[in-house]
Design an enzyme around this catalytic site. Structure first.
Site, PDB file in Angstrom:
ATOM      1  N   HIS A 128       0.874  -1.181   0.000  1.00  0.00           N
ATOM      2  CA  HIS A 128       0.000   0.000   0.000  1.00  0.00           C
ATOM      3  C   HIS A 128       0.914   1.235   0.000  1.00  0.00           C
ATOM      4  O   HIS A 128       2.020   1.187   0.528  1.00  0.00           O
ATOM      5  CB  HIS A 128      -0.829  -0.053   1.288  1.00  0.00           C
ATOM      6  CG  HIS A 128      -1.889   0.987   1.422  1.00  0.00           C
ATOM      7  ND1 HIS A 128      -1.625   2.291   1.777  1.00  0.00           N
ATOM      8  CD2 HIS A 128      -3.241   0.915   1.274  1.00  0.00           C
ATOM      9  CE1 HIS A 128      -2.775   2.975   1.851  1.00  0.00           C
ATOM     10  NE2 HIS A 128      -3.761   2.158   1.548  1.00  0.00           N
ATOM     11  N   ASP A 205       2.996  -4.287   8.219  1.00  0.00           N
ATOM     12  CA  ASP A 205       1.805  -3.474   8.023  1.00  0.00           C
ATOM     13  C   ASP A 205       0.610  -4.417   8.156  1.00  0.00           C
ATOM     14  O   ASP A 205       0.304  -5.189   7.253  1.00  0.00           O
ATOM     15  CB  ASP A 205       1.877  -2.830   6.632  1.00  0.00           C
ATOM     16  CG  ASP A 205       0.546  -2.215   6.203  1.00  0.00           C
ATOM     17  OD1 ASP A 205      -0.442  -2.342   6.932  1.00  0.00           O
ATOM     18  OD2 ASP A 205       0.520  -1.619   5.105  1.00  0.00           O
ATOM     19  N   GLN A 208      -4.583  -4.999   6.915  1.00  0.00           N
ATOM     20  CA  GLN A 208      -5.556  -5.941   6.348  1.00  0.00           C
ATOM     21  C   GLN A 208      -5.549  -7.292   7.058  1.00  0.00           C
ATOM     22  O   GLN A 208      -6.361  -8.154   6.740  1.00  0.00           O
ATOM     23  CB  GLN A 208      -5.275  -6.159   4.858  1.00  0.00           C
ATOM     24  CG  GLN A 208      -5.474  -4.940   4.007  1.00  0.00           C
ATOM     25  CD  GLN A 208      -6.926  -4.465   3.974  1.00  0.00           C
ATOM     26  OE1 GLN A 208      -7.853  -5.238   4.204  1.00  0.00           O
ATOM     27  NE2 GLN A 208      -7.124  -3.192   3.704  1.00  0.00           N
ATOM     28  N   LYS A 231     -10.456  -0.763  10.283  1.00  0.00           N
ATOM     29  CA  LYS A 231     -10.529  -2.001   9.488  1.00  0.00           C
ATOM     30  C   LYS A 231     -10.956  -3.171  10.379  1.00  0.00           C
ATOM     31  O   LYS A 231     -11.129  -4.280   9.914  1.00  0.00           O
ATOM     32  CB  LYS A 231      -9.165  -2.345   8.883  1.00  0.00           C
ATOM     33  CG  LYS A 231      -8.439  -1.191   8.240  1.00  0.00           C
ATOM     34  CD  LYS A 231      -8.576  -1.183   6.753  1.00  0.00           C
ATOM     35  CE  LYS A 231      -7.626  -0.157   6.158  1.00  0.00           C
ATOM     36  NZ  LYS A 231      -8.081   0.342   4.884  1.00  0.00           N
ATOM     37  N   CYS A 369      -4.811   2.495  -3.575  1.00  0.00           N
ATOM     38  CA  CYS A 369      -3.564   2.998  -2.962  1.00  0.00           C
ATOM     39  C   CYS A 369      -2.440   1.998  -3.165  1.00  0.00           C
ATOM     40  O   CYS A 369      -1.599   1.807  -2.264  1.00  0.00           O
ATOM     41  CB  CYS A 369      -3.738   3.306  -1.488  1.00  0.00           C
ATOM     42  SG  CYS A 369      -4.840   4.689  -1.188  1.00  0.00           S
TER      43      CYS A 369
HETATM   44  N1  PLP Z   1      -1.759  -0.616   4.628  1.00  0.00           N
HETATM   45  C1  PLP Z   1      -2.700  -1.368   4.061  1.00  0.00           C
HETATM   46  C2  PLP Z   1      -2.352  -2.761   3.604  1.00  0.00           C
HETATM   47  C3  PLP Z   1      -3.990  -0.876   3.892  1.00  0.00           C
HETATM   48  O1  PLP Z   1      -4.937  -1.641   3.321  1.00  0.00           O
HETATM   49  C4  PLP Z   1      -4.278   0.435   4.339  1.00  0.00           C
HETATM   50  C5  PLP Z   1      -5.613   1.008   4.117  1.00  0.00           C
HETATM   51  O2  PLP Z   1      -6.319   0.636   3.213  1.00  0.00           O
HETATM   52  C6  PLP Z   1      -3.267   1.166   4.934  1.00  0.00           C
HETATM   53  C7  PLP Z   1      -2.019   0.603   5.060  1.00  0.00           C
HETATM   54  C8  PLP Z   1      -3.515   2.545   5.442  1.00  0.00           C
HETATM   55  O3  PLP Z   1      -4.437   2.522   6.480  1.00  0.00           O
HETATM   56  P1  PLP Z   1      -5.009   3.879   7.085  1.00  0.00           P
HETATM   57  O4  PLP Z   1      -5.506   4.682   5.910  1.00  0.00           O
HETATM   58  O5  PLP Z   1      -6.103   3.456   7.999  1.00  0.00           O
HETATM   59  O6  PLP Z   1      -3.884   4.556   7.781  1.00  0.00           O
END
Ligand code: PLP
Length: 411
Positions: A128, A205, A208, A231, A369
């Site tokens: 992401h 990270d 998900q 999430k 993203c």
């Molecule tokens: N990393 C992953 C794999 C994600 O799916 C997301 C959000 O979709 C993020 C990071 C970023 O999360 P946030 O926008 O809640 O900070």
């Protein structure tokens, strides 16, 4: 006495989520966008309301009853998050706005002061943007290099090439536990072990992963783990960064202000203990309370039971969508979480999303993203259906029917 687990009662689960009862565009809502943001159960809504109605004040240092109640609620949520991750200590639990802020904290407070020319940060091709751009910024700031381990056409990490790119120069490995665009579950235990044997630190990270997998940061052995509350059926604007205490202890604060200090004078300020050293300013107190309630809720359902339910839906949806002419599933890894990305020939994903919405079916369309993933598959975007604890087989069939309508429109 039988020890068999009760069957997963999705009808009962759905009753916990009032938002799902509504009609959208004249159809019952079919919510297939939980990978972007999960919905909140009554337990979370009520916990936030109770806190805001009866207990709110600012946290820490207050002598009056409400401030103490708010502090208790906030620090209680930290203990809840510690248990959720099986971290050793509350000192390892930093409240942040979400995954993005957690990763930026590590980038600026760990990588930026420590890395320089010749050092490398290793990520993968399925990250992401939140796990790409903060490292690019560190590279610009320090002269270190960003390396990217490739994925294959199924959307799996090429583990051999990843291992080949790990060297004594690798200082930090930052990878998704689960890909949001493809659903791929990464072999994170193997990654952590290989990175550590090269002397590199590891950030996972977990954005998900947390709604689908029980997380044990001690068993994973990672140095940092970041995720977002929204999430996980919790509120937006709150998340957690787990960091190993020894590392957090050595890291300088990254934002200055109230709460993160012990003493302030114009000559010099000294910093607070962990984890408050990393929590400058008034935190999202009700968000933390809601997040704790979300953790209670999900663990009450049983994360394994939820995951098994979602896997059944994923298998059904994969089989049903595979039968649709012109539909291509993007991301066919052997181990996937409940995310199904796809394209339909002759129909841009955005148009597809609009048609599905007119049928009450909410999916996400775009690059999710993860622009480099789109570039890798040579597509501008995908449509993505993602499943949560409240989705049903009927939701899958509603998706299939709506896709049939889209095919009629686009021939
Ligand atoms: N990393 C992953 C794999 C994600 O799916 C997301 C959000 O979709 C993020 C990071 C970023 O999360 P946030 O926008 O809640 O900070």
């Amino acid at each position: 006495m039988s020890t068999a687990a009760a069957p997963f009662d999705v009808t009962r689960v759905r009753r916990d989520f009032p938002i799902l009862a509504q009609q959208v565009n004249g159809h019952p809502l079919v919510y297939l966008d939980s990978a972007a943001s999960g919905q909140r159960p009554n337990a979370v809504l009520r916990a936030v309301e109770r806190y805001e109605t009866h207990h709110h004040s600012n946290v820490h240092r207050g002598v009056h009853a409400l401030s103490q109640a708010a502090t208790e609620a906030f620090e209680g949520a930290r203990e809840r998050a510690r248990r959720f991750l099986n971290a050793r200590s509350r000192r390892e639990i930093v409240f942040v706005r979400g995954t993005t802020e957690g990763i930026n904290l590590v980038a600026q407070a760990l990588a930026r002061p420590r890395l320089g020319p010749g050092d490398e940060i290793l990520i993968t091709g399925l990250e992401h943007h939140a796990n790409i751009v903060p490292w690019q910024m560190v590279c610009e700031q320090t002269g270190c290099t960003l390396k990217v381990a490739p994925i294959d056409r199924r959307g799996e990490l090429d583990l051999d090439r990843f291992l080949g790119q790990l060297t004594a120069r690798t200082r930090l490995v930052a990878v998704a536990h689960v890909s949001n665009a493809l659903g791929t579950i990464l072999p994170v235990e193997r990654i952590v072990q290989a990175a550590h044997s090269c002397g590199a630190l590891v950030l996972l990270d977990g954005a998900q992963a947390v709604p689908h997998t029980a997380i044990d940061v001690q068993a994973l052995g990672c140095d940092f783990y970041a995720f977002s509350g929204h999430k996980l059926y919790g509120p937006t604007g709150i998340g957690v960064l787990f960091g190993r205490e020894e590392l957090l202890e050595e890291m300088p604060p990254w934002q200055g202000g109230g709460d993160m200090i012990r003493t302030v004078s114009f000559e010099k300020s000294t910093y607070n203990d962990l984890p408050w050293k990393f929590e400058a300013g008034t935190p999202n107190i009700s968000g933390a309370v809601g997040l704790a309630a979300a953790m209670d809720y999900l663990e009450g359902l049983g994360i394994e039971a939820v995951a098994a339910h979602e896997q059944r839906l994923l298998a059904l949806a994969t089989a049903e969508l595979s039968r649709i002419p012109g539909l291509q599933i993007i991301g066919t890894a052997a181990h996937k979480a409940a995310v199904l990305s796809f394209t339909l020939s002759g129909c841009h994903p955005h148009d597809l999303g609009t048609i599905l919405d007119s049928e009450g079916v909410a999916i996400r369309t775009g690059h999710h993203c993860a622009m480099p993933v789109m570039t890798f598959f040579d597509i501008p975007a995908t449509a993505r259906a993602s499943f949560g604890c409240y989705n049903t087989e009927a939701d899958v069939y509603a998706l299939v029917a709506a896709l049939g309508k889209a095919r009629e429109v686009f021939g």
